[in-house]
Write a protein that holds these residues in place. Structure first.
Motif, PDB file in Angstrom:
ATOM      1  N   TYR A  67       0.854  -1.185   0.000  1.00  0.00           N
ATOM      2  CA  TYR A  67       0.000   0.000   0.000  1.00  0.00           C
ATOM      3  C   TYR A  67       0.890   1.236   0.000  1.00  0.00           C
ATOM      4  CZ  TYR A  67      -3.857   3.171   0.905  1.00  0.00           C
ATOM      5  OH  TYR A  67      -4.790   4.164   0.795  1.00  0.00           O
ATOM      6  N   ASN A  68       0.844   1.998  -1.094  1.00  0.00           N
ATOM      7  CA  ASN A  68       1.629   3.217  -1.244  1.00  0.00           C
ATOM      8  C   ASN A  68       0.853   4.372  -0.609  1.00  0.00           C
ATOM      9  OD1 ASN A  68       2.819   5.064  -4.189  1.00  0.00           O
ATOM     10  ND2 ASN A  68       3.407   5.202  -2.063  1.00  0.00           N
ATOM     11  N   SER A  69       1.206   4.705   0.631  1.00  0.00           N
ATOM     12  CA  SER A  69       0.412   5.673   1.381  1.00  0.00           C
ATOM     13  C   SER A  69       0.787   7.126   1.112  1.00  0.00           C
ATOM     14  CB  SER A  69       0.533   5.395   2.881  1.00  0.00           C
ATOM     15  OG  SER A  69       1.854   5.605   3.324  1.00  0.00           O
ATOM     16  N   PHE A  70       1.975   7.352   0.507  1.00  0.00           N
ATOM     17  CA  PHE A  70       2.381   8.731   0.227  1.00  0.00           C
ATOM     18  C   PHE A  70       3.432   8.743  -0.869  1.00  0.00           C
ATOM     19  CE2 PHE A  70       5.392  12.235   0.848  1.00  0.00           C
ATOM     20  CZ  PHE A  70       4.528  13.321   0.757  1.00  0.00           C
ATOM     21  N   VAL A  71       3.354   9.734  -1.736  1.00  0.00           N
ATOM     22  CA  VAL A  71       4.426  10.035  -2.689  1.00  0.00           C
ATOM     23  C   VAL A  71       4.698  11.531  -2.625  1.00  0.00           C
ATOM     24  CG1 VAL A  71       3.960   8.134  -4.279  1.00  0.00           C
ATOM     25  CG2 VAL A  71       2.797  10.312  -4.607  1.00  0.00           C
ATOM     26  N   SER A  72       5.928  11.904  -2.927  1.00  0.00           N
ATOM     27  CA  SER A  72       6.287  13.318  -2.825  1.00  0.00           C
ATOM     28  C   SER A  72       5.847  14.118  -4.032  1.00  0.00           C
ATOM     29  CB  SER A  72       7.799  13.455  -2.645  1.00  0.00           C
ATOM     30  OG  SER A  72       8.487  12.832  -3.718  1.00  0.00           O
ATOM     31  N   ASP A  73       5.614  13.451  -5.153  1.00  0.00           N
ATOM     32  CA  ASP A  73       5.246  14.162  -6.375  1.00  0.00           C
ATOM     33  C   ASP A  73       4.147  13.388  -7.082  1.00  0.00           C
ATOM     34  OD1 ASP A  73       5.002  15.576  -8.691  1.00  0.00           O
ATOM     35  OD2 ASP A  73       7.067  15.288  -9.374  1.00  0.00           O
ATOM     36  N   CYS A  74       2.949  13.947  -7.130  1.00  0.00           N
ATOM     37  CA  CYS A  74       1.818  13.263  -7.767  1.00  0.00           C
ATOM     38  C   CYS A  74       1.744  13.526  -9.268  1.00  0.00           C
ATOM     39  CB  CYS A  74       0.509  13.728  -7.139  1.00  0.00           C
ATOM     40  SG  CYS A  74       0.313  13.216  -5.436  1.00  0.00           S
ATOM     41  N   SER A  75       2.609  14.383  -9.771  1.00  0.00           N
ATOM     42  CA  SER A  75       2.497  14.778 -11.182  1.00  0.00           C
ATOM     43  C   SER A  75       2.979  13.688 -12.136  1.00  0.00           C
ATOM     44  CB  SER A  75       3.287  16.063 -11.433  1.00  0.00           C
ATOM     45  OG  SER A  75       4.669  15.856 -11.192  1.00  0.00           O
ATOM     46  N   ALA A  76       3.765  12.707 -11.616  1.00  0.00           N
ATOM     47  CA  ALA A  76       4.278  11.652 -12.480  1.00  0.00           C
ATOM     48  C   ALA A  76       4.436  10.375 -11.670  1.00  0.00           C
ATOM     49  CB  ALA A  76       5.622  12.057 -13.081  1.00  0.00           C
ATOM     50  N   LYS A  77       4.327   9.239 -12.339  1.00  0.00           N
ATOM     51  CA  LYS A  77       4.553   7.962 -11.677  1.00  0.00           C
ATOM     52  C   LYS A  77       6.064   7.722 -11.624  1.00  0.00           C
ATOM     53  CE  LYS A  77       0.159   5.973 -13.156  1.00  0.00           C
ATOM     54  NZ  LYS A  77      -0.452   6.027 -11.847  1.00  0.00           N
ATOM     55  N   ALA A  78       6.618   7.689 -10.440  1.00  0.00           N
ATOM     56  CA  ALA A  78       8.071   7.646 -10.263  1.00  0.00           C
ATOM     57  C   ALA A  78       8.583   6.212 -10.199  1.00  0.00           C
ATOM     58  CB  ALA A  78       8.456   8.393  -8.991  1.00  0.00           C
ATOM     59  N   TRP A  79       9.855   6.057 -10.577  1.00  0.00           N
ATOM     60  CA  TRP A  79      10.492   4.743 -10.606  1.00  0.00           C
ATOM     61  C   TRP A  79      10.807   4.237  -9.205  1.00  0.00           C
ATOM     62  CZ3 TRP A  79      15.294   3.355  -8.689  1.00  0.00           C
ATOM     63  CH2 TRP A  79      15.773   2.081  -9.067  1.00  0.00           C
ATOM     64  N   MET A  80      10.739   2.897  -9.054  1.00  0.00           N
ATOM     65  CA  MET A  80      11.217   2.237  -7.849  1.00  0.00           C
ATOM     66  C   MET A  80      11.810   0.905  -8.252  1.00  0.00           C
ATOM     67  SD  MET A  80       9.240   1.174  -4.311  1.00  0.00           S
ATOM     68  CE  MET A  80       8.503  -0.309  -4.988  1.00  0.00           C
ATOM     69  N   GLY A  81      12.880   0.504  -7.585  1.00  0.00           N
ATOM     70  CA  GLY A  81      13.502  -0.782  -7.855  1.00  0.00           C
ATOM     71  C   GLY A  81      13.121  -1.807  -6.805  1.00  0.00           C
ATOM     72  N   VAL A  82      12.906  -3.042  -7.250  1.00  0.00           N
ATOM     73  CA  VAL A  82      12.558  -4.152  -6.375  1.00  0.00           C
ATOM     74  C   VAL A  82      13.612  -5.231  -6.599  1.00  0.00           C
ATOM     75  CG1 VAL A  82      10.752  -5.774  -5.698  1.00  0.00           C
ATOM     76  CG2 VAL A  82      10.130  -3.564  -6.686  1.00  0.00           C
ATOM     77  N   TYR A  83      14.274  -5.683  -5.515  1.00  0.00           N
ATOM     78  CA  TYR A  83      15.436  -6.549  -5.646  1.00  0.00           C
ATOM     79  C   TYR A  83      15.328  -7.753  -4.712  1.00  0.00           C
ATOM     80  CZ  TYR A  83      17.439  -2.246  -7.580  1.00  0.00           C
ATOM     81  OH  TYR A  83      17.661  -1.103  -8.319  1.00  0.00           O
ATOM     82  N   PRO A  84      15.796  -8.932  -5.148  1.00  0.00           N
ATOM     83  CA  PRO A  84      15.901 -10.070  -4.220  1.00  0.00           C
ATOM     84  C   PRO A  84      17.144  -9.896  -3.345  1.00  0.00           C
ATOM     85  CG  PRO A  84      16.717 -10.719  -6.378  1.00  0.00           C
ATOM     86  CD  PRO A  84      16.212  -9.299  -6.524  1.00  0.00           C
ATOM     87  N   VAL A  85      16.967 -10.028  -2.054  1.00  0.00           N
ATOM     88  CA  VAL A  85      18.089  -9.911  -1.130  1.00  0.00           C
ATOM     89  C   VAL A  85      18.871 -11.224  -1.136  1.00  0.00           C
ATOM     90  CG1 VAL A  85      18.749  -9.465   1.262  1.00  0.00           C
ATOM     91  CG2 VAL A  85      16.777  -8.280   0.264  1.00  0.00           C
ATOM     92  N   THR A  86      20.203 -11.133  -1.144  1.00  0.00           N
ATOM     93  CA  THR A  86      21.030 -12.328  -1.303  1.00  0.00           C
ATOM     94  C   THR A  86      21.844 -12.690  -0.072  1.00  0.00           C
ATOM     95  OG1 THR A  86      22.767 -10.960  -2.300  1.00  0.00           O
ATOM     96  CG2 THR A  86      21.202 -12.009  -3.800  1.00  0.00           C
ATOM     97  N   SER A  87      21.667 -11.984   1.023  1.00  0.00           N
ATOM     98  CA  SER A  87      22.360 -12.343   2.264  1.00  0.00           C
ATOM     99  C   SER A  87      21.457 -12.057   3.449  1.00  0.00           C
ATOM    100  CB  SER A  87      23.687 -11.581   2.392  1.00  0.00           C
ATOM    101  OG  SER A  87      23.478 -10.179   2.381  1.00  0.00           O
ATOM    102  N   ALA A  88      21.785 -12.645   4.576  1.00  0.00           N
ATOM    103  CA  ALA A  88      20.915 -12.571   5.743  1.00  0.00           C
ATOM    104  C   ALA A  88      20.919 -11.178   6.372  1.00  0.00           C
ATOM    105  CB  ALA A  88      21.347 -13.609   6.766  1.00  0.00           C
ATOM    106  N   TRP A  89      19.832 -10.844   7.054  1.00  0.00           N
ATOM    107  CA  TRP A  89      19.695  -9.588   7.770  1.00  0.00           C
ATOM    108  C   TRP A  89      18.682  -9.779   8.887  1.00  0.00           C
ATOM    109  CZ3 TRP A  89      14.789  -7.148   7.460  1.00  0.00           C
ATOM    110  CH2 TRP A  89      13.935  -7.692   6.484  1.00  0.00           C
ATOM    111  N   ASP A  90      18.687  -8.902   9.825  1.00  0.00           N
ATOM    112  CA  ASP A  90      17.741  -8.942  10.942  1.00  0.00           C
ATOM    113  C   ASP A  90      17.090  -7.577  11.077  1.00  0.00           C
ATOM    114  OD1 ASP A  90      17.345  -8.337  14.113  1.00  0.00           O
ATOM    115  OD2 ASP A  90      16.837 -10.413  13.600  1.00  0.00           O
ATOM    116  N   GLN A  91      15.765  -7.537  11.190  1.00  0.00           N
ATOM    117  CA  GLN A  91      15.043  -6.263  11.188  1.00  0.00           C
ATOM    118  C   GLN A  91      15.438  -5.345  12.334  1.00  0.00           C
ATOM    119  OE1 GLN A  91      10.834  -7.009  11.559  1.00  0.00           O
ATOM    120  NE2 GLN A  91      10.994  -7.807  13.641  1.00  0.00           N
ATOM    121  N   SER A  92      15.907  -5.894  13.435  1.00  0.00           N
ATOM    122  CA  SER A  92      16.237  -5.070  14.601  1.00  0.00           C
ATOM    123  C   SER A  92      17.651  -4.503  14.562  1.00  0.00           C
ATOM    124  CB  SER A  92      16.069  -5.893  15.889  1.00  0.00           C
ATOM    125  OG  SER A  92      14.735  -6.315  16.034  1.00  0.00           O
TER     126      SER A  92
END
Length: 464
Positions: A67-92
């Motif tokens: 759910y995209n709750s906010f964008v800084s510029d509504c005048s154009a649909k802006a790019w975003m990259g989506v990537y598979p993570v390849t190493s471990a991480w912890d949210q905290s």
């Protein structure tokens, strides 16, 4: 199709990192991507799901829903990259300095897709909110499920040297007071289509155990099972569970979702006037009747509460025009004082925020337990203590009813009809179940075709 993490797909963790601090942001209600100040502050977000129970399933499609709750510029649909993570991480403990590596990603372009920012959440039908965005991740999920791709989750990032691509998303931590992210449906979710074309097995479980991850807790619920693989049920359990509660965006407390006991009637139907598909469900213990979007199982199109004294709501059905009919086994109908009958409710009566449980029409049927609409003939069928009845229907009203006695039990006890369902694959036949066994009838003449309790030979049903 599973549209939200329940028993098969689980949300594991999510957070965002910021270039200007090393704080723990894992419990916040928003995920940030891009830069709001032309590159002075940069944000990236991470999320991870457990899809191990999909191993071996024929996955057709997998989509990341956010759910995209906010964008800084509504005048154009802006790019975003989506990537598979390849190493471990912890949210905290993940930070900008120790963030995990990523593989080859894919680009997507969107803002809210709406001329008026920010987005407009729909509280009673979250799937219709304009901030919902979907990104295809089929190959990654297939790889995670069959272990050919290590599952370390997904990274979201955007242009970090300009402000126009900055975005906020709802996190896995819905907050009741937050403008858009109050709804659990708006949390990051994997929508996965597997075993396509198979209708799920739906059952009411009045002692439902706690789901992995703690929600829902031990509570009566409707449970959805994969009809293609009964052998995996002991290990996988249901793939979704539904309760008419705030988590599923049933926010009106007058509908009494808290006393839900697993439902006494539940059907998947074409959405008719609502479009798509719907779950039509009723529960005698709470008196709740609802028409719920399916497969999202979030919010409702229509709902009322018909009372739970004497807990006699047994069957419900929705017609294509939005009319809903309830079958009641014990409350008194008509001047004759017959215990049992059908109550007809208009589409307008169940409008979210202004519901009314006063039926627009009532008709008596002793011991009424189930009601069924036949879209081929246009008839409405109902079964009661000792009869199967076929009603005409037009413009929101039941018309003339033709009654067909059910074969009595051994010892001349009434049949006590309970269940009524089509014979799938043969549009002119019905299954009728009751205390006296199961019979199959030919709709055209309501002729008894077979009986499964062995008490009487199959023969012609008498008409009265």
């Amino acid at each position: 199709m599973q549209t939200g993490p329940r028993n098969i797909i689980k949300r594991l963790q999510d957070t965002y990192i910021r270039s200007t601090d090393s704080a723990d942001h894992s419990q916040e209600q928003l995920l940030h991507v891009g830069s709001p100040d032309g590159g002075a502050t940069k944000y990236r977000s991470f999320m991870q799901f457990d899809v191990s129970k999909l191993r071996g399933a024929p996955i057709k499609q997998a989509t990341l829903r956010v759910y995209n709750s906010f964008v800084s510029d509504c005048s154009a649909k802006a790019w975003m990259g989506v990537y598979p993570v390849t190493s471990a991480w912890d949210q905290s403990s993940v930070t900008w300095a120790n963030q995990p590596s990523v593989g080859a990603g894919k680009g997507t372009w969107f803002g809210l897709g709406h001329p008026d920012c920010p987005g407009v959440p729909n509280k009673t039908d979250p799937a219709a909110s304009n901030g919902i965005q979907r990104i295809d991740v089929t190959d990654w999920v297939k790889g995670w499920a069959d272990t050919t791709l290590p599952n370390h989750g997904i990274r979201l990032s955007a242009a970090e040297d300009v402000s126009t691509g900055y975005k906020d998303f709802c996190s896995m931590n819905p907050v009741a007071t937050e403008y858009a992210c109050h709804a659990a449906y708006n949390a990051p979710t994997l929508e996965v289509v597997f075993n396509e074309g198979h209708t799920p097995v739906i059952t009411g479980n009045d002692t439902g155990p706690t789901y992995p991850g703690g929600y829902p807790g031990q509570h009566a619920a409707l449970e959805f099972f994969d009809s293609t693989s009964p052998s995996v049920w002991p290990a996988s359990g249901p793939y979704q569970r539904w309760i008419p509660d705030a988590y599923h965006s049933v926010l009106d407390t007058t509908l009494k979702g808290d006393t839900w006991e697993g439902g006494t009637s539940h059907k998947l139907r074409p959405g008719g006037t609502y479009g798509g598909s719907v779950l039509v469900t009723g529960d005698g213990a709470s008196g709740f009747i609802g028409v719920v979007p399916y497969p999202s199982l979030a919010g409702y199109h229509w709902a009322i509460n018909v009372g739970n004294n004497p807990k006699d709501l047994h069957g419900v059905e929705m017609l294509p025009d939005g009319t809903v009919i309830g079958a009641f086994g014990d409350r008194v109908f008509g001047a004759e004082g017959i215990h049992g009958g059908l109550a007809v409710y208009s589409k307008a009566q169940g409008k979210p925020g202004s519901w009314s449980a006063a039926p627009v029409q009532e008709t008596s049927l002793a011991g009424a337990h189930e009601v069924l609409y036949d879209q081929n003939s246009g008839y409405v069928w109902a079964v009661g203590t000792d009869a199967l009845v076929r009603y005409t229907y037009s413009n929101g009203r039941l018309g003339w009813g033709e009654s067909f006695p059910l074969p009595r039990q051994t010892g001349d006890a009434p049949a006590y009809g309970h269940e009524l369902t089509p014979v799938y694959g043969n549009s002119d036949r019905l299954w009728v179940g009751g205390n006296g066994g199961i019979i199959q009838v030919l709709e055209e003449r309501c002729r008894l075709l077979s009986r499964r309790d062995g008490a009487v030979a199959a023969g012609e049903a008498r008409r009265r």
